[in-house]
Design an enzyme around this catalytic site. Structure first.
Site, short mmCIF file in Angstrom:
data_model
loop_
_atom_site.label_atom_id
_atom_site.label_comp_id
_atom_site.label_asym_id
_atom_site.label_seq_id
_atom_site.Cartn_x
_atom_site.Cartn_y
_atom_site.Cartn_z
N ARG A 51 16.86 -30.63 28.76
CA ARG A 51 15.51 -31.56 29.32
C ARG A 51 13.86 -31.25 28.57
NH1 ARG A 51 16.64 -29.17 35.11
NH2 ARG A 51 18.29 -28.14 33.35
N GLY B 14 28.38 -23.53 31.46
CA GLY B 14 27.86 -23.05 33.08
C GLY B 14 27.20 -21.37 33.00
N THR B 15 26.71 -21.20 33.90
CA THR B 15 26.57 -19.69 33.45
C THR B 15 27.10 -18.30 33.57
OG1 THR B 15 25.15 -19.76 36.10
CG2 THR B 15 23.18 -20.25 33.86
N ASN C 199 -24.27 -10.15 -0.25
CA ASN C 199 -24.66 -11.56 0.32
C ASN C 199 -23.89 -12.32 -0.09
OD1 ASN C 199 -26.55 -12.43 2.63
ND2 ASN C 199 -26.31 -13.67 0.49
C1 UD1 Z 1 19.38 -22.60 36.98
C2 UD1 Z 1 20.27 -21.67 38.77
C3 UD1 Z 1 20.24 -21.79 39.80
C4 UD1 Z 1 18.20 -21.69 39.89
C5 UD1 Z 1 17.34 -21.81 37.95
C6 UD1 Z 1 16.22 -20.79 38.26
C7 UD1 Z 1 22.40 -21.91 37.88
C8 UD1 Z 1 23.89 -22.09 37.86
N1 UD1 Z 1 21.44 -21.79 38.37
O1 UD1 Z 1 19.49 -23.62 36.98
O2 UD1 Z 1 20.22 -21.47 41.21
O3 UD1 Z 1 17.11 -21.48 40.99
O4 UD1 Z 1 18.35 -21.59 36.90
O5 UD1 Z 1 15.17 -21.48 36.82
O6 UD1 Z 1 22.63 -20.94 37.49
N2 UD1 Z 1 22.77 -21.43 29.95
C9 UD1 Z 1 23.54 -20.31 29.18
N3 UD1 Z 1 24.73 -21.23 29.00
C10 UD1 Z 1 25.14 -22.16 29.53
C11 UD1 Z 1 24.22 -22.80 30.80
C12 UD1 Z 1 23.11 -22.01 31.41
O7 UD1 Z 1 23.42 -19.67 28.11
O8 UD1 Z 1 26.37 -23.11 29.36
C13 UD1 Z 1 21.33 -20.70 30.13
C14 UD1 Z 1 20.41 -21.40 29.50
O9 UD1 Z 1 19.96 -21.36 28.57
C15 UD1 Z 1 19.39 -21.07 30.66
C16 UD1 Z 1 19.76 -20.71 31.40
O10 UD1 Z 1 21.54 -19.50 31.31
O11 UD1 Z 1 18.10 -20.18 29.94
C17 UD1 Z 1 19.75 -21.28 32.65
O12 UD1 Z 1 20.95 -22.43 33.01
P1 UD1 Z 1 20.10 -23.62 32.59
O13 UD1 Z 1 20.67 -25.16 32.76
O14 UD1 Z 1 18.22 -23.92 32.68
O15 UD1 Z 1 20.12 -23.80 34.30
P2 UD1 Z 1 19.23 -24.17 36.05
O16 UD1 Z 1 19.57 -25.69 36.52
O17 UD1 Z 1 18.07 -24.04 35.20
CA CA Z 2 16.60 -23.80 34.11
#
Ligand code: UD1
Ligand code: CA
Length: 451
Positions: A18, A83-84, A363
């Site tokens: 984004r 995913g996270t 100066n």
């Molecule tokens: C995430 C949370 C959401 C929370 C929000 C807060 C999860 C599933 N969702 O959503 O509950 O309200 O943040 O801001 O955790 N990242 C990785 N690898 C991946 C995916 C993400 O390292 O495969 C990192 C991203 O770089 C970022 C963070 O994890 O720093 C969050 O990822 P992002 O995709 O921004 O999650 P949100 O949709 O914002």
């Molecule tokens: Ca985020």
């Protein structure tokens, strides 16, 4: 191996789609410091132990920034952005050797160190999983914290997976989580990708831990420090929140800001006491300002050290390596780069001083230029103590103007000027008495005849 060391994992592997950027999200900046740098600074301040940063493929620049901001931190590669939870598991090896584990996101850079200390306190009070939440003005997009009547944290529901009823919940997940679980890897390994995005959500760890009989709690904090940055509009909001914080710090520290909302600080700006800053001043990284300094309107200052009692501007530009002694005056449309200026020296109007040294009490007249560049190399200009450089002089470096020497206005100085000498380099002035009167008479006649 002992199991007590805290591990902080910062997730920075996301694509940051984004942001619409070729730069990884963590390298976008607020107040001259990367988002990742802000998060690492907060965790370094609040938490002892090891730091792991999870990066994606082709993120050497993120690894370099990690090394720069938090030397000794380890980086782990998350191969696919699944995913996270998958990201956290990229640091599996470090988790296996850790005690408490904190997970932070690189896109939540406003987090205050004190808040991490509160998270630690929640673990000390008996929680196995603590999640940092906040009441969002607009919760769209955030995961929701679902709590019981008694306030226990039951689960986190991602926006896309939430029911209509769950979407009315305003308590949101900031992403910051702290774990004190005997078998954290066991919990993380149970997370599946059975959800709207087909991703492994770290947030699912709450329900799994709860089902295993562990204690899961929410710690609430304010939205301003938990803003998640997913696009450039949110980046600008975070910048403005951060600037407000810095302005407040500066005013509390003894600076007068006449129009605080127009002054922009870097994350590392240092300002002394009784400094007055007029409207529209921008500080880039690496600026230190002494006491009793006046910075007048519309100045751009970066990488500069400004001594006590100095007067800068209006409309001055100080660039990296400008080192101004006490009571130096730099006036309008003067640019100083990589120059040491001694106590009480002045350059008040329309000058470029680049690469060199100006002694005490010198100066520099209006329009003086240090000609520091020959198209290939940079050279230095030295101006001695008490020297006087007349207006509109070009000092062609390398060159030295001696102590107490004078340079006559309009000179192009290419050779050193000895101490206490006068150097003048311009054609001698010739004057013809009465010439103008004669000239006008001739010309008027010529014009009349031409009609
Ligand atoms: C995430 C949370 C959401 C929370 C929000 C807060 C999860 C599933 N969702 O959503 O509950 O309200 O943040 O801001 O955790 N990242 C990785 N690898 C991946 C995916 C993400 O390292 O495969 C990192 C991203 O770089 C970022 C963070 O994890 O720093 C969050 O990822 P992002 O995709 O921004 O999650 P949100 O949709 O914002
Ligand atoms: Ca985020």
């Amino acid at each position: 191996m002992t199991q007590t060391k805290t591990l902080t994992i910062v997730l920075a592997a996301g694509k940051g789609t984004r942001m619409k950027s070729r730069l990884p999200k963590g390298l976008h900046a607020i107040a001259g410091r990367s988002l990742l740098g802000h998060v690492l600074a907060a965790s370094d301040e609040a938490l002892d132990g090891d730091v792991a940063v999870v990066v994606g493929p082709d993120m050497t620049n993120v690894c370099n920034e990690t090394e720069h901001c938090s030397p000794g931190a380890h980086t782990f590669l998350q191969a696919g952005q699944k995913g996270t939870a998958d990201a956290v598991l990229a640091a599996r090896e470090a988790i296996a050797a850790a005690g408490d584990v904190f997970v932070l996101f690189c896109d939540t850079p406003m987090l205050r160190p004190e808040t991490l200390v509160e998270m630690r306190a929640a673990l000390d009070a008996g929680a196995n999983v603590a999640v940092l939440g906040f009441e969002a003005a607009d919760p769209t997009g955030y995961g929701r914290l679902l709590t019981s009547e008694s306030g226990d944290l039951l689960a986190i529901r991602e926006h896309n997976d939430a029911s209509e009823a769950e979407r009315t919940v305003r308590l949101c997940n900031s992403g910051v989580m702290a774990f004190r679980c005997p078998d954290l890897l066991g919990i993380l390994d149970q997370i599946s990708c059975d959800n709207a995005k087909n991703e492994f959500y770290l947030t699912d760890a709450v329900e799994i831990a709860r089902n295993a009989g562990l204690k899961t709690v929410a710690v609430a904090s304010d939205e301003a420090q938990l803003l998640g940055i997913n696009d450039r509009a949110q980046l600008a909001v975070a910048e403005s929140v951060y600037q407000d914080r810095r302005r407040d710090d500066m005013m509390r520290g003894g600076a007068t800001l006449i129009a605080p909302e127009t002054v922009w600080f870097s994350h590392d700006t240092v300002i002394g006491e009784d400094v007055v800053i007029e409207p529209n001043v921008f500080f880039g990284p690496g600026v230190t300002v002494g006491n009793d300094v006046q910075i007048r309107a519309n100045c751009h200052i970066e990488g500069a050290v400004i001594g006590d009692g100095a007067r800068i501007g209006p409309y001055a530009r100080l660039r990296p390596g400008a080192k101004l002694g006490a009571n130096v005056h730099i006036g309008n449309f003067v640019e100083v780069k990589n120059v040491d200026m001694g106590v009480g020296s002045k350059a008040n109007h329309l000058s470029y001083l680049g690469d060199g040294r100006v002694g005490d009490g010198a100066n520099i007249g209006a329009g003086t230029i240090f000609c520091n560049y020959d198209g290939f190399f940079k050279h230095r200009t030295e101006v001695g103590d008490g020297a006087f450089v007349g207006s509109n002089s070009a000092l062609v470096a390398p060159v030295r103007i001696g102590n107490g020497a004078f340079v006559g206005s309009g000179s192009v100085i290419t050779k050193d000027v000895p101490d206490n000498a006068l150097s003048l380099e311009r054609a001698e002035q010739s004057t013809r008495e009465g010439w103008a009167e004669k000239f006008r008479t001739v010309m008027k006649r010529r014009k009349a005849n031409a009609k």
